[in-house]
Design an enzyme around this catalytic site. Structure first.
Site, PDB file in Angstrom:
ATOM      1  N   GLY A 117       0.753  -1.259   0.000  1.00 34.12           N
ATOM      2  CA  GLY A 117       0.000   0.000   0.000  1.00 34.12           C
ATOM      3  C   GLY A 117       0.777   1.300   0.000  1.00 34.12           C
ATOM      4  O   GLY A 117       0.225   2.349   0.333  1.00 34.12           O
TER       5      GLY A 117
ATOM      6  N   SER B 147       1.853   8.165   2.318  1.00 34.36           N
ATOM      7  CA  SER B 147       1.124   6.935   2.669  1.00 34.36           C
ATOM      8  C   SER B 147       1.461   6.512   4.092  1.00 34.36           C
ATOM      9  O   SER B 147       2.626   6.582   4.513  1.00 34.36           O
ATOM     10  CB  SER B 147       1.515   5.786   1.738  1.00 34.36           C
ATOM     11  OG  SER B 147       1.107   6.033   0.422  1.00 34.36           O
ATOM     12  N   ILE B 148       0.466   6.016   4.801  1.00 32.54           N
ATOM     13  CA  ILE B 148       0.712   5.486   6.156  1.00 32.54           C
ATOM     14  C   ILE B 148       1.753   4.365   6.059  1.00 32.54           C
ATOM     15  O   ILE B 148       2.656   4.262   6.894  1.00 32.54           O
ATOM     16  CB  ILE B 148      -0.611   4.973   6.773  1.00 32.54           C
ATOM     17  CG1 ILE B 148      -1.569   6.146   6.997  1.00 32.54           C
ATOM     18  CG2 ILE B 148      -0.346   4.239   8.082  1.00 32.54           C
ATOM     19  CD1 ILE B 148      -2.973   5.746   7.461  1.00 32.54           C
TER      20      ILE B 148
ATOM     21  N   GLN C 157       0.563  -1.418  -6.032  1.00 29.53           N
ATOM     22  CA  GLN C 157      -0.642  -1.842  -6.764  1.00 29.53           C
ATOM     23  C   GLN C 157      -0.435  -2.098  -8.253  1.00 29.53           C
ATOM     24  O   GLN C 157      -0.892  -3.113  -8.771  1.00 29.53           O
ATOM     25  CB  GLN C 157      -1.745  -0.798  -6.567  1.00 29.53           C
ATOM     26  CG  GLN C 157      -3.059  -1.144  -7.233  1.00 29.53           C
ATOM     27  CD  GLN C 157      -4.095  -0.043  -7.077  1.00 29.53           C
ATOM     28  OE1 GLN C 157      -3.832   0.971  -6.416  1.00 29.53           O
ATOM     29  NE2 GLN C 157      -5.238  -0.218  -7.687  1.00 29.53           N
TER      30      GLN C 157
ATOM     31  N   ASP D 176      -1.574  -6.467  -7.524  1.00 31.12           N
ATOM     32  CA  ASP D 176      -2.932  -5.957  -7.349  1.00 31.12           C
ATOM     33  C   ASP D 176      -3.636  -6.894  -6.371  1.00 31.12           C
ATOM     34  O   ASP D 176      -3.853  -8.076  -6.682  1.00 31.12           O
ATOM     35  CB  ASP D 176      -3.659  -5.919  -8.701  1.00 31.12           C
ATOM     36  CG  ASP D 176      -5.030  -5.265  -8.588  1.00 31.12           C
ATOM     37  OD1 ASP D 176      -5.707  -5.459  -7.544  1.00 31.12           O
ATOM     38  OD2 ASP D 176      -5.433  -4.560  -9.520  1.00 31.12           O
TER      39      ASP D 176
ATOM     40  N   TYR E 199     -18.268   8.827   4.459  1.00 27.23           N
ATOM     41  CA  TYR E 199     -17.406   7.630   4.487  1.00 27.23           C
ATOM     42  C   TYR E 199     -18.170   6.400   3.961  1.00 27.23           C
ATOM     43  O   TYR E 199     -17.604   5.507   3.341  1.00 27.23           O
ATOM     44  CB  TYR E 199     -16.871   7.405   5.905  1.00 27.23           C
ATOM     45  CG  TYR E 199     -15.618   6.555   5.954  1.00 27.23           C
ATOM     46  CD1 TYR E 199     -14.443   6.963   5.326  1.00 27.23           C
ATOM     47  CD2 TYR E 199     -15.600   5.337   6.627  1.00 27.23           C
ATOM     48  CE1 TYR E 199     -13.295   6.188   5.365  1.00 27.23           C
ATOM     49  CE2 TYR E 199     -14.448   4.554   6.677  1.00 27.23           C
ATOM     50  CZ  TYR E 199     -13.302   4.993   6.043  1.00 27.23           C
ATOM     51  OH  TYR E 199     -12.167   4.214   6.092  1.00 27.23           O
TER      52      TYR E 199
ATOM     53  N   LYS F 207     -14.926  -1.463   6.311  1.00 26.87           N
ATOM     54  CA  LYS F 207     -14.001  -1.499   7.462  1.00 26.87           C
ATOM     55  C   LYS F 207     -14.590  -2.348   8.599  1.00 26.87           C
ATOM     56  O   LYS F 207     -13.834  -3.000   9.333  1.00 26.87           O
ATOM     57  CB  LYS F 207     -13.696  -0.085   7.963  1.00 26.87           C
ATOM     58  CG  LYS F 207     -12.846   0.767   7.008  1.00 26.87           C
ATOM     59  CD  LYS F 207     -11.456   0.214   6.801  1.00 26.87           C
ATOM     60  CE  LYS F 207     -10.546   1.211   6.088  1.00 26.87           C
ATOM     61  NZ  LYS F 207      -9.291   0.586   5.622  1.00 26.87           N
TER      62      LYS F 207
ATOM     63  N   ILE G 284      -5.778  11.308   8.355  1.00 25.83           N
ATOM     64  CA  ILE G 284      -4.492  11.852   7.914  1.00 25.83           C
ATOM     65  C   ILE G 284      -4.620  12.156   6.424  1.00 25.83           C
ATOM     66  O   ILE G 284      -5.165  11.334   5.666  1.00 25.83           O
ATOM     67  CB  ILE G 284      -3.346  10.828   8.101  1.00 25.83           C
ATOM     68  CG1 ILE G 284      -3.270  10.359   9.552  1.00 25.83           C
ATOM     69  CG2 ILE G 284      -2.023  11.420   7.661  1.00 25.83           C
ATOM     70  CD1 ILE G 284      -2.311   9.192   9.760  1.00 25.83           C
ATOM     71  N   LYS G 285      -4.096  13.304   6.007  1.00 27.16           N
ATOM     72  CA  LYS G 285      -4.253  13.677   4.596  1.00 27.16           C
ATOM     73  C   LYS G 285      -3.322  12.849   3.698  1.00 27.16           C
ATOM     74  O   LYS G 285      -2.141  13.133   3.583  1.00 27.16           O
ATOM     75  CB  LYS G 285      -3.981  15.169   4.425  1.00 27.16           C
ATOM     76  CG  LYS G 285      -4.746  15.743   3.306  1.00 27.16           C
ATOM     77  CD  LYS G 285      -4.876  17.221   3.399  1.00 27.16           C
ATOM     78  CE  LYS G 285      -5.852  17.656   2.305  1.00 27.16           C
ATOM     79  NZ  LYS G 285      -6.104  19.063   2.334  1.00 27.16           N
ATOM     80  N   THR G 286      -3.873  11.812   3.090  1.00 22.63           N
ATOM     81  CA  THR G 286      -3.121  10.968   2.149  1.00 22.63           C
ATOM     82  C   THR G 286      -3.897  10.952   0.832  1.00 22.63           C
ATOM     83  O   THR G 286      -4.978  11.550   0.748  1.00 22.63           O
ATOM     84  CB  THR G 286      -3.029   9.530   2.680  1.00 22.63           C
ATOM     85  OG1 THR G 286      -4.365   9.028   2.826  1.00 22.63           O
ATOM     86  CG2 THR G 286      -2.314   9.460   4.023  1.00 22.63           C
TER      87      THR G 286
HETATM   88  N1  LIG Z   1      -5.614   8.505   5.744  1.00 21.89           N
HETATM   89  C1  LIG Z   1      -6.517   8.303   6.671  1.00 21.89           C
HETATM   90  O1  LIG Z   1      -7.134   9.241   7.179  1.00 21.89           O
HETATM   91  C2  LIG Z   1      -6.793   6.911   7.168  1.00 21.89           C
HETATM   92  C3  LIG Z   1      -7.403   6.735   8.418  1.00 21.89           C
HETATM   93  C4  LIG Z   1      -7.675   5.447   8.865  1.00 21.89           C
HETATM   94  C5  LIG Z   1      -7.348   4.355   8.074  1.00 21.89           C
HETATM   95  N2  LIG Z   1      -6.759   4.560   6.859  1.00 21.89           N
HETATM   96  C6  LIG Z   1      -6.438   3.375   6.045  1.00 21.89           C
HETATM   97  O2  LIG Z   1      -5.047   3.294   5.858  1.00 21.89           O
HETATM   98  C7  LIG Z   1      -4.798   2.504   4.693  1.00 21.89           C
HETATM   99  C8  LIG Z   1      -3.767   3.223   3.840  1.00 21.89           C
HETATM  100  O3  LIG Z   1      -4.304   4.416   3.306  1.00 21.89           O
HETATM  101  P1  LIG Z   1      -3.501   5.780   3.238  1.00 21.89           P
HETATM  102  O4  LIG Z   1      -4.325   6.776   3.957  1.00 21.89           O
HETATM  103  O5  LIG Z   1      -2.093   5.592   3.584  1.00 21.89           O
HETATM  104  O6  LIG Z   1      -3.660   6.179   1.686  1.00 21.89           O
HETATM  105  P2  LIG Z   1      -2.778   5.838   0.397  1.00 21.89           P
HETATM  106  O7  LIG Z   1      -3.576   6.348  -0.758  1.00 21.89           O
HETATM  107  O8  LIG Z   1      -1.411   6.346   0.538  1.00 21.89           O
HETATM  108  O9  LIG Z   1      -2.755   4.249   0.391  1.00 21.89           O
HETATM  109  C9  LIG Z   1      -3.818   3.478  -0.097  1.00 21.89           C
HETATM  110  C10 LIG Z   1      -3.177   2.369  -0.889  1.00 21.89           C
HETATM  111  O10 LIG Z   1      -4.129   1.396  -1.290  1.00 21.89           O
HETATM  112  C11 LIG Z   1      -3.620   0.855  -2.470  1.00 21.89           C
HETATM  113  N3  LIG Z   1      -4.600   0.067  -3.203  1.00 21.89           N
HETATM  114  C12 LIG Z   1      -5.854   0.414  -3.600  1.00 21.89           C
HETATM  115  N4  LIG Z   1      -6.385  -0.578  -4.330  1.00 21.89           N
HETATM  116  C13 LIG Z   1      -5.450  -1.582  -4.405  1.00 21.89           C
HETATM  117  C14 LIG Z   1      -5.396  -2.842  -5.040  1.00 21.89           C
HETATM  118  N5  LIG Z   1      -6.413  -3.298  -5.803  1.00 21.89           N
HETATM  119  N6  LIG Z   1      -4.277  -3.585  -4.904  1.00 21.89           N
HETATM  120  C15 LIG Z   1      -3.224  -3.146  -4.161  1.00 21.89           C
HETATM  121  N7  LIG Z   1      -3.227  -1.959  -3.542  1.00 21.89           N
HETATM  122  C16 LIG Z   1      -4.326  -1.178  -3.673  1.00 21.89           C
HETATM  123  C17 LIG Z   1      -3.192   2.077  -3.259  1.00 21.89           C
HETATM  124  O11 LIG Z   1      -2.296   1.754  -4.320  1.00 21.89           O
HETATM  125  C18 LIG Z   1      -2.497   2.870  -2.165  1.00 21.89           C
HETATM  126  O12 LIG Z   1      -1.123   2.534  -2.138  1.00 21.89           O
HETATM  127  C19 LIG Z   1      -6.146   2.284   4.040  1.00 21.89           C
HETATM  128  O13 LIG Z   1      -6.653   1.022   4.433  1.00 21.89           O
HETATM  129  C20 LIG Z   1      -6.995   3.388   4.649  1.00 21.89           C
HETATM  130  O14 LIG Z   1      -8.375   3.083   4.641  1.00 21.89           O
HETATM  131  C21 LIG Z   1      -6.468   5.802   6.390  1.00 21.89           C
END
Ligand SMILES: NC(=O)c1ccc[n+]([C@@H]2O[C@H](COP(=O)([O-])OP(=O)(O)OC[C@H]3O[C@@H](n4cnc5c(N)ncnc54)[C@H](O)[C@@H]3O)[C@@H](O)[C@H]2O)c1
Length: 255
Positions: free
Chosen positions: A12, A18-19, A39, A63, A155, A162, A191-193
């Site tokens: 991811g 990205s987190i 991905q 993927d 959401y 989730k 978090i702004k991603t």
């Molecule tokens: N940013 C937030 O506020 C927040 C809060 C709580 C939880 N999360 C969760 O953290 C996780 C990471 O998100 P993020 O905020 O770092 O954003 P991000 O956009 O940086 O990461 C999301 C990732 O999901 C990947 N992805 C989507 N579809 C895919 C697929 N078919 N195959 C492989 N990878 C795939 C994308 O390529 C991307 O790298 C997610 O599960 C998100 O729901 C985010």
């Protein structure tokens, strides 16, 4: 707490925001052997640059909605690195129009299935594919959000997915516990991603957290990464099947 030389797959990473990038960074700072999957080829160049920054040698395209991709990832990792000690699942997706308005406004059968496939089932798919290639006492961690159990405007279907993801954590923990393998979720504050940018009105959510959380502030990707590190390490070896909030105490506040 030492993960030195341990093989941890981090999924991811899409950008340096990205987190999962912060998670990979903390792991590398502690000398873990980090393996990355990204991905698609569109992300390849950017992710490989980030991998270089962290001195990560093993990066693979996968993927997570395609079983053959996951099987190929497993085979490549087995051949190049051996068994895994940890997996970080950090991927989610829902169609953009499903992430605005009321849940019922834009929900569709296809959008519901897609959101659940990528945001929930992909974690189970990874556990299933790697089950026999995990070392004893390995640790699996996924990322969730409070929208799983409270209504968060816009959401929508992602909250429903989730909830499914957090429930999978329970069943996976039970399935793998006899080998001391642990499965947990971290429920992060906003978090702004890139993924967050797809949710309508996201900046407003950030403001609300700052005002309402117990520790009157927003969280960072580093805050999340440190807890994920803890969950991957043997300092948490009696914790499994949990969803742990890293949200500056937002979830405890009622009125
Ligand atoms: N940013 C937030 O506020 C927040 C809060 C709580 C939880 N999360 C969760 O953290 C996780 C990471 O998100 P993020 O905020 O770092 O954003 P991000 O956009 O940086 O990461 C999301 C990732 O999901 C990947 N992805 C989507 N579809 C895919 C697929 N078919 N195959 C492989 N990878 C795939 C994308 O390529 C991307 O790298 C997610 O599960 C998100 O729901 C985010």
């Amino acid at each position: 707490m030492n993960l030195k030389g341990k093989n941890v797959l981090v999924t991811g990473i899409a950008s340096n925001r990205s987190i999962s990038f912060a998670i990979a960074k903390v792991l590398r700072e502690n000398s873990a052997n980090v393996i990355i999957s990204y991905q698609n080829d569109r992300l390849r160049e950017r992710v490989l640059k980030l991998a270089d920054e962290l001195n990560i040698d093993n990066s693979y395209q996968c993927d997570l909605s395609i079983d053959q991709d996951i099987a190929k990832l497993r085979d490549n990792i087995k051949q190049d690195c051996g068994n895994l000690d940890g997996i970080v699942h950090s991927a989610a997706f829902a169609p953009k129009d499903h992430l605005s308005g009321k849940y019922l406004d834009n929900i569709s059968r296809d959008g519901f299935a897609l959101a659940h496939d990528i945001s929930s089932y992909s974690f189970t798919a990874l556990a299933k594919a790697f089950k026999d290639d995990l070392n004893e006492a390995a640790s699996l961690v996924t990322l969730s959000y409070i929208g799983s159990n409270k209504v968060v405007q816009n959401y929508n279907v992602m909250g429903v997915a989730k909830a499914s993801l957090e429930s999978s954590v329970l069943y996976l923990a039970d399935s793998l516990g006899d080998r001391r393998i642990r499965v947990n979720a971290v429920s992060a504050g906003p978090i702004k991603t890139l993924a967050a940018a797809g949710i309508s009105g996201f900046n407003k959510i950030l403001d609300v957290y700052q005002q309402k959380s117990a520790i009157k502030d927003n969280i960072t990707t580093d805050d999340v990464a440190k807890v994920v590190y803890f969950l991957l390490s043997d300092y948490s070896n009696a914790i499994t099947g949990q969803t742990i909030y890293v949200d500056n105490g937002f979830n405890i506040i009622g009125y």
